[in-house]
Write an enzyme that holds these catalytic residues in place. Structure first.
Site, mmCIF file in Angstrom:
data_model
loop_
_atom_site.group_PDB
_atom_site.id
_atom_site.type_symbol
_atom_site.label_atom_id
_atom_site.label_comp_id
_atom_site.label_asym_id
_atom_site.label_seq_id
_atom_site.Cartn_x
_atom_site.Cartn_y
_atom_site.Cartn_z
ATOM 1 N N ASP A 224 0.835 -1.193 0.000
ATOM 2 C CA ASP A 224 0.000 0.000 0.000
ATOM 3 C C ASP A 224 0.879 1.256 0.000
ATOM 4 O O ASP A 224 1.937 1.287 0.618
ATOM 5 C CB ASP A 224 -0.857 -0.027 1.275
ATOM 6 C CG ASP A 224 -1.960 1.002 1.257
ATOM 7 O OD1 ASP A 224 -2.756 0.987 0.306
ATOM 8 O OD2 ASP A 224 -2.018 1.830 2.193
ATOM 9 N N GLU A 248 1.614 -0.253 -4.843
ATOM 10 C CA GLU A 248 0.638 0.734 -5.282
ATOM 11 C C GLU A 248 1.356 2.072 -5.405
ATOM 12 O O GLU A 248 1.746 2.670 -4.404
ATOM 13 C CB GLU A 248 -0.501 0.866 -4.265
ATOM 14 C CG GLU A 248 -1.505 1.925 -4.668
ATOM 15 C CD GLU A 248 -2.220 2.592 -3.495
ATOM 16 O OE1 GLU A 248 -3.261 3.196 -3.730
ATOM 17 O OE2 GLU A 248 -1.725 2.530 -2.351
#
Ligand code: NAG
Ligand code: NAG
Ligand code: NAG
Ligand code: NAG
Ligand code: NAG
Length: 538
Positions: A224, A248
């Site tokens: 993330d 990400e």
């Protein structure tokens, strides 16, 4: 007795050499189904409760309920799942943005999130995936924790002292230092930013990820907010993990800012935001119908990304509006989806896309899956066919390593060739159109027998390699492959032969350099011991 058997089963699952701990190369041929644990399935026997995404609270999904519903994922041909974060989250009163049902609001990452099950439950999910020759990708949040004020009590986190965090400042977007050091979120739900340059933080994060991956036999990580951590943090972190890392790096159509995060200086892979943005621009109905956007990102990606074959190709995720919120015409999704499976990269499908969910962005894009009754919709069947072809090619050829090329672009779409497969995609949508067509010059000899694997119709290559897609039945995607190559695939009436896999599936067991140390005399001895136990008790 029953509990003894259960305990033994868990012991076996935990000690047999089923830890695939897969590398980037082993992930290349996979396809991934992304799951928000709280929203995928209800536990057996629980009354079908209502779940309003707008309420931002727990709806009841667990690791066990994922495990109990894996047929739905595997029957669609997916060979891996990515699950939302598994570690402990904020447990206080409801925040301004609801409860941490999504799993991204980290507290003490040395613990699991008890909302989703026990350590044994997570191990059982991992073991069941491996039994099915599927991989487990776990989402991890390293950049930050979550708080309900800008002066949190640090003792409840994994890093228990304010000195392990950057002081509070709101992010100044566009200022790279600020994006790395300041706090995401806002003042109501700030996300305290961990100082990932602190040597103690680096080494404790390293130990943590080594243990997490080993303990739960994790095959890959989705990371993330990867661009909110300095880039040089990632190589050592992923080395400690010992598995494939897909980050990400949120962005738009510009390739450079995202491509810099793939490679030895950063991560194995990133999610393909530039192509996502281009696919929306090209296929969304109504929309700009800008086919050049795809062509542009496609060409730029080939030169700027280190390895386009490892990028995560998606049309939806938990942060973006559902495809059907942007574009209701189903053919727009079918065409864009076909691109993600038949071009370079690892297809990633966010749960519920196959059910044509249409929520807008967070929190409305986290719908419960159970009201769909897991129906085998047209979109589900399309994904199953795309996966079947791709898995077959991965299993039997080096297709996945052959770089795709654009054969043709037209105002209504384009044709793409990867290995022997030609995909002709259009953005004209469902209404039939006479006269609209895409003429493709292929490298195939005139008269070659081709088959469209989506309709099983025969096509013959015309003079000078010509293939002409007509849209008298509407703007459907077309996938052409020489008929004689389908033998063994089970597609379009061809015989199905279960093929040994060269893409990392079956032989991950026999040739992976990442076998757990238990893969050997120890587990054999354990099996012997357990057999003896059964012999004595039955
Ligand atoms: C960028 O952000 C950093 C960290 O907050 C700050 O120190 C610096 O002054 C900012 N630079 C500019 C040009 O605003
Ligand atoms: C279409 O995309 C191309 C490439 O990204 C861009 O240069 C062009 O401005 C876009 N056209 C329109 C009409 O948006
Ligand atoms: C998009 O999402 C919003 C919010 O969930 C909803 O009101 C709207 O109807 C959706 N649009 C479509 C086309 O489904
Ligand atoms: C690919 O190989 C795996 C492992 O041998 C097998 O389970 C699967 O059925 C194969 N898939 C296809 C489409 O051949
Ligand atoms: C397309 O053309 C065929 C015959 O040329 C005709 O029968 C049909 O109605 C036309 N369809 C449309 C949508 O114009």
């Amino acid at each position: 007795m029953k509990s003894v058997y259960a305990a033994l089963r868990l012991l076996l699952a935990a000690s047999l050499p089923v830890a695939f701990a897969a590398t980037a190369e082993e992930w290349r041929g996979r396809s991934i189904y992304q799951i928000i644990t709280d929203r995928f399935a209800l536990p057996q026997g629980s009354s079908s409760s209502t779940c309003d995404p707008g309420a931002q609270t727990f709806c009841g999904g667990t690791w066990n309920s994922i495990r109990e519903n894996l047929d739905y994922v595997q029957d669609a041909g997916f060979t891996a799942i990515w699950i939302s974060p598994v570690n402990q989250n904020y447990e206080g009163p409801r925040s301004a943005y609801g409860d941490p049902y999504h799993g991204y609001w980290m507290a003490d990452i040395s613990q699991l999130n008890s909302r989703f099950g026990t350590a044994e439950d997570l191990k059982a999910l991992s073991a069941e995936l491996h039994r099915r020759n599927m991989y487990l990708m776990v989402d991890v949040v390293v950049n930050n924790v979550m708080a309900t004020s800008t002066t949190p009590d640090y003792s409840k986190y994994f890093f228990k002292d304010a000195s392990f965090y950057h002081p509070y400042c709101p992010i100044q977007w566009g200022n790279a230092t600020s994006e790395e050091e300041c706090w995401m979120g806002d003042e109501r739900v700030p996300l305290p930013d961990i100082d990932t340059r602190n040597p103690t933080v680096i080494s404790r994060y390293g130990e943590w990820i080594t243990n997490l991956v080993k303990e739960y036999s994790i095959d890959g990580l989705r990371i993330d907010a990867a661009k909110h951590v300095q880039m040089d943090f990632w190589p050592q972190f992923c080395e400690k993990a010992g598995v494939f890392c897909m980050g990400e790096v949120f962005g738009g159509q510009e390739v450079d800012p995202i491509a810099q995060y793939q490679g030895a200086q950063a991560l194995d892979s990133v999610l393909n935001f530039p192509m996502y943005t281009a696919l929306v621009e090209a296929f969304k109905i109504p929309g700009p119908a800008n086919v050049s956007a795809v062509a542009h990102v496609f060409e730029e990606s080939r030169t700027k990304f280190k390895d386009v074959g490892l990028l995560g190709n998606f049309l939806e995720n938990h942060d973006l509006p559902r495809w059907h919120n942007l574009s209701v015409d189903p053919q727009s999704m079918y065409n864009a989806m076909t691109f993600n499976f038949m071009s370079d990269g690892i297809p990633v499908v966010y749960y519920g896309q196959e059910q044509a969910f249409s929520g807008s962005a967070d929190p409305f894009n986290r719908e419960p899956l159970w009201p769909s009754e897991y129906a085998k919709t047209d979109a589900y069947k399309l994904m199953a066919t795309l996966n079947q072809l791709r898995n077959f090619l991965v299993n039997t050829t080096d297709w996945v390593k052959q770089e795709a090329e654009l054969l043709t672009t037209s105002p209504y779409g384009f044709a793409l060739m990867k290995g022997s497969v030609i995909s002709i995609l259009t953005n004209i949508g469902s209404p039939p159109q006479n006269g609209t067509h895409i003429a493709v010059t292929s490298p195939y000899a005139s008269g070659t027998a081709m088959i469209n694997i989506l309709t099983c119709q025969q096509w013959a290559v015309g003079a000078k390699g010509m293939l002409d897609a007509q849209y008298t039945l509407g703007g459907v995607p077309t996938i052409l492959i020489p008929s004689d190559m389908l033998d063994g695939s089970g597609l379009c009436g061809a015989e199905l032969r279960t093929t040994a896999n060269n893409g990392g599936r079956a032989d991950a067991l026999s040739s992976s350099p990442h076998l757990s140390p238990f893969a050997s005399p120890f587990s054999l001895a354990l099996i012997a011991l357990i057999s003896l136990f059964f012999a004595m008790t039955s």
